[in-house]
Design a protein around this motif. Structure first.
Motif, PDB file in Angstrom:
ATOM      1  N   ALA A 124     -46.851 -16.498 -42.101  1.00  0.00           N
ATOM      2  CA  ALA A 124     -47.366 -16.265 -40.750  1.00  0.00           C
ATOM      3  C   ALA A 124     -46.704 -17.201 -39.743  1.00  0.00           C
ATOM      4  CB  ALA A 124     -48.877 -16.463 -40.739  1.00  0.00           C
ATOM      5  N   ILE A 125     -46.498 -18.452 -40.122  1.00  0.00           N
ATOM      6  CA  ILE A 125     -45.830 -19.404 -39.220  1.00  0.00           C
ATOM      7  C   ILE A 125     -44.404 -18.951 -38.936  1.00  0.00           C
ATOM      8  CG2 ILE A 125     -44.959 -21.760 -39.058  1.00  0.00           C
ATOM      9  CD1 ILE A 125     -47.463 -22.676 -40.539  1.00  0.00           C
ATOM     10  N   ALA A 126     -43.699 -18.486 -39.970  1.00  0.00           N
ATOM     11  CA  ALA A 126     -42.327 -18.017 -39.780  1.00  0.00           C
ATOM     12  C   ALA A 126     -42.291 -16.788 -38.867  1.00  0.00           C
ATOM     13  CB  ALA A 126     -41.695 -17.695 -41.130  1.00  0.00           C
ATOM     14  N   TYR A 127     -43.214 -15.845 -39.081  1.00  0.00           N
ATOM     15  CA  TYR A 127     -43.249 -14.645 -38.237  1.00  0.00           C
ATOM     16  C   TYR A 127     -43.536 -14.987 -36.783  1.00  0.00           C
ATOM     17  CZ  TYR A 127     -45.062 -10.337 -36.210  1.00  0.00           C
ATOM     18  OH  TYR A 127     -45.305  -9.279 -35.367  1.00  0.00           O
ATOM     19  N   LEU A 128     -44.536 -15.835 -36.549  1.00  0.00           N
ATOM     20  CA  LEU A 128     -44.867 -16.223 -35.167  1.00  0.00           C
ATOM     21  C   LEU A 128     -43.737 -17.019 -34.531  1.00  0.00           C
ATOM     22  CD1 LEU A 128     -48.625 -17.222 -35.592  1.00  0.00           C
ATOM     23  CD2 LEU A 128     -47.687 -15.107 -34.646  1.00  0.00           C
ATOM     24  N   SER A 129     -43.022 -17.801 -35.309  1.00  0.00           N
ATOM     25  CA  SER A 129     -41.899 -18.562 -34.769  1.00  0.00           C
ATOM     26  C   SER A 129     -40.775 -17.623 -34.319  1.00  0.00           C
ATOM     27  CB  SER A 129     -41.375 -19.543 -35.827  1.00  0.00           C
ATOM     28  OG  SER A 129     -42.379 -20.472 -36.195  1.00  0.00           O
ATOM     29  N   VAL A 130     -40.480 -16.609 -35.130  1.00  0.00           N
ATOM     30  CA  VAL A 130     -39.424 -15.657 -34.759  1.00  0.00           C
ATOM     31  C   VAL A 130     -39.829 -14.864 -33.518  1.00  0.00           C
ATOM     32  CG1 VAL A 130     -38.122 -13.647 -35.526  1.00  0.00           C
ATOM     33  CG2 VAL A 130     -38.561 -15.513 -37.117  1.00  0.00           C
ATOM     34  N   VAL A 131     -41.089 -14.425 -33.473  1.00  0.00           N
ATOM     35  CA  VAL A 131     -41.575 -13.685 -32.294  1.00  0.00           C
ATOM     36  C   VAL A 131     -41.528 -14.558 -31.043  1.00  0.00           C
ATOM     37  CG1 VAL A 131     -43.600 -12.570 -31.289  1.00  0.00           C
ATOM     38  CG2 VAL A 131     -42.976 -12.106 -33.654  1.00  0.00           C
ATOM     39  N   ALA A 132     -41.938 -15.824 -31.172  1.00  0.00           N
ATOM     40  CA  ALA A 132     -41.879 -16.737 -30.027  1.00  0.00           C
ATOM     41  C   ALA A 132     -40.446 -16.952 -29.568  1.00  0.00           C
ATOM     42  CB  ALA A 132     -42.523 -18.074 -30.405  1.00  0.00           C
ATOM     43  N   ALA A 133     -39.509 -17.044 -30.512  1.00  0.00           N
ATOM     44  CA  ALA A 133     -38.104 -17.203 -30.137  1.00  0.00           C
ATOM     45  C   ALA A 133     -37.594 -15.970 -29.394  1.00  0.00           C
ATOM     46  CB  ALA A 133     -37.261 -17.459 -31.386  1.00  0.00           C
ATOM     47  N   PHE A 135     -39.385 -13.799 -27.554  1.00  0.00           N
ATOM     48  CA  PHE A 135     -39.956 -13.787 -26.206  1.00  0.00           C
ATOM     49  C   PHE A 135     -39.374 -14.903 -25.344  1.00  0.00           C
ATOM     50  CE2 PHE A 135     -43.366 -11.189 -28.112  1.00  0.00           C
ATOM     51  CZ  PHE A 135     -43.466 -10.210 -27.134  1.00  0.00           C
ATOM     52  N   SER A 136     -39.047 -16.030 -25.936  1.00  0.00           N
ATOM     53  CA  SER A 136     -38.438 -17.117 -25.164  1.00  0.00           C
ATOM     54  C   SER A 136     -37.067 -16.716 -24.637  1.00  0.00           C
ATOM     55  CB  SER A 136     -38.321 -18.371 -26.046  1.00  0.00           C
ATOM     56  OG  SER A 136     -39.604 -18.816 -26.455  1.00  0.00           O
ATOM     57  N   VAL A 137     -36.289 -16.078 -25.487  1.00  0.00           N
ATOM     58  CA  VAL A 137     -34.975 -15.616 -25.049  1.00  0.00           C
ATOM     59  C   VAL A 137     -35.110 -14.525 -23.995  1.00  0.00           C
ATOM     60  CG1 VAL A 137     -32.860 -14.484 -25.829  1.00  0.00           C
ATOM     61  CG2 VAL A 137     -33.881 -16.287 -27.206  1.00  0.00           C
TER      62      VAL A 137
END
Length: 377
Positions: A124-133, A135-137
């Motif tokens: 879950a942490i990995a998935y949320l990190s990729v999604v946050a990246a 949206f950040s881009v």
């Protein structure tokens, strides 16, 4: 007596009830005692309030730090750290090699463990990190944001250093500067380069395994995804495609894991239906092939008979007999002996051309005006 007076009304009542004689107390002493009681009562109340406040703060801190919520947070944090450690320890070279016999990379086992959700908190942490990246881009200009953070941080440090040297003769950055600058060791750099090398080889090997259909299901799934992406790219931006792909890659195995029995039952049923249809198609194809082969043989036999009949009509018996006679005569002639006397001798003189009469020259005829031309017969 002074101690009894200073202890309050309880001690005075005890003295009154005792059998000892109580001397008279001057009025000045009574006034002093009352003033002393008023003065000592306030600090006692303040200390009690302070102690109560301290006890309340301590109890509130204990309730926050040792309560069920805090205990749950501590337990979840410990489990998260353990799962991250397990995920990091899963980077091992798989025992099963590729179809070519060469070993795979340790990132094969790492991504397999990550997407299998055996460690749900880490996944879950990995998935949320990729999604946050993503949206950040999409919503932040990371390059400009990096430049902005750089000039602001460096500006603040330079101002603090200059101001500290001007006022205190000691700069702010000088106080924070380490005695020795940090460096990257060779072992750490080699480890990082090795990880990057393994990661690159992971993508290269997986691309070839998908391209050459080592796993038909995976290749078919990638083909279907590329088909839908071909049409979605016309209406969905690239960051949207990245978000959809990440969601499918992470949540697809989770949905299958939580509904394994139902999905396996449906897959088994689909395989049975496909197998039955395939068997039926094979049977029908075999029957049609046999029929087509039989019909082809019949047509070939008929056309062969017709062709033989036509050839027989084109070569009658008379022609066959004549050919037989000529062949026999020529064979007999070839067998006879020929002599030179049977052939006439060839002429030896030259050929001469003799004319029957000399040819007279043609005299042109002159025709006068007014005369008729003679007719040539």
């Amino acid at each position: 007596m002074a101690d009894h007076y200073s202890n309050g009304s309880t001690n005075l009542d005890a003295l009154k009830s005792s059998k000892l004689p109580i001397p008279p107390i001057p009025a000045t002493h009574i006034t002093t005692i009352l003033k002393f009681r008023k003065l000592t009562r306030v600090p006692t109340d303040a200390a009690s309030a302070y102690d109560a406040a301290s006890n309340g703060a301590a109890s509130a801190y204990d309730a926050v730090t040792k309560g069920p919520v805090a205990q749950n947070v501590a337990d979840q944090s410990a489990k998260t750290v353990d799962e991250l450690s397990n995920l990091s320890a899963s980077r091992r070279t798989p025992s099963t090699p590729a179809a070519t016999g060469q070993p795979l990379t340790h990132y094969h086992s790492f991504f397999s463990e990550l997407l299998s959700w055996n460690n749900p908190r880490a996944s879950a942490i990995a998935y949320l990190s990729v999604v946050a990246a993503i949206f950040s881009v999409r919503y932040f200009d990371m390059l400009r944001l990096g430049f902005k953070v750089t000039w602001m941080v460096l500006g603040a440090i330079v101002a603090a250093e200059a101001g500290g040297k001007a006022i205190l003769n000691k700069g702010f950055a000088t106080q924070l500067r380490p005695r020795k600058y940090y460096t990257v060791s060779k072992e750490t750099l080699n480890t990082a380069i090795g990880d990057v090398h393994e990661l690159v080889n992971f993508f290269v090997i997986e691309f070839q395994r998908i391209l050459f259909a080592e796993n038909v299901s995976v290749s078919a799934l990638v083909a279907v995804g590329a088909f839908f992406a071909y049409y979605l790219v016309k209406i969905v931006p690239y960051w949207g495609l990245a978000l959809i792909g990440t969601t499918l890659a992470f949540l697809g195995p989770l949905v299958y894991k939580t509904n394994r029995e139902v999905i396996d039952a449906q897959i088994a049923r689909a395989n049975e239906i496909i197998g039955a249809q395939t068997a039926q198609l094979k049977t029908v194809a075999q029957q049609n092939t046999e029929k087509i082969t039989q019909v082809t043989k019949e047509y070939v036999g008929e056309y062969t008979a017709k062709a033989q009949t036509l050839v027989g009509k084109a070569t009658p018996a008379s022609l066959q007999g004549e050919q037989h006679t000529n062949g026999h005569a020529s064979t007999h002639a070839n067998k006879s002996t020929l002599r030179d006397d049977d052939f006439p001798s060839a002429p030896k003189a030259d050929f001469k051309t003799e004319l029957a009469a000399p040819i007279e020259p043609v005299v042109p005829v002159t025709v006068k005006s007014g005369e008729q031309q003679p007719l040539l017969i």
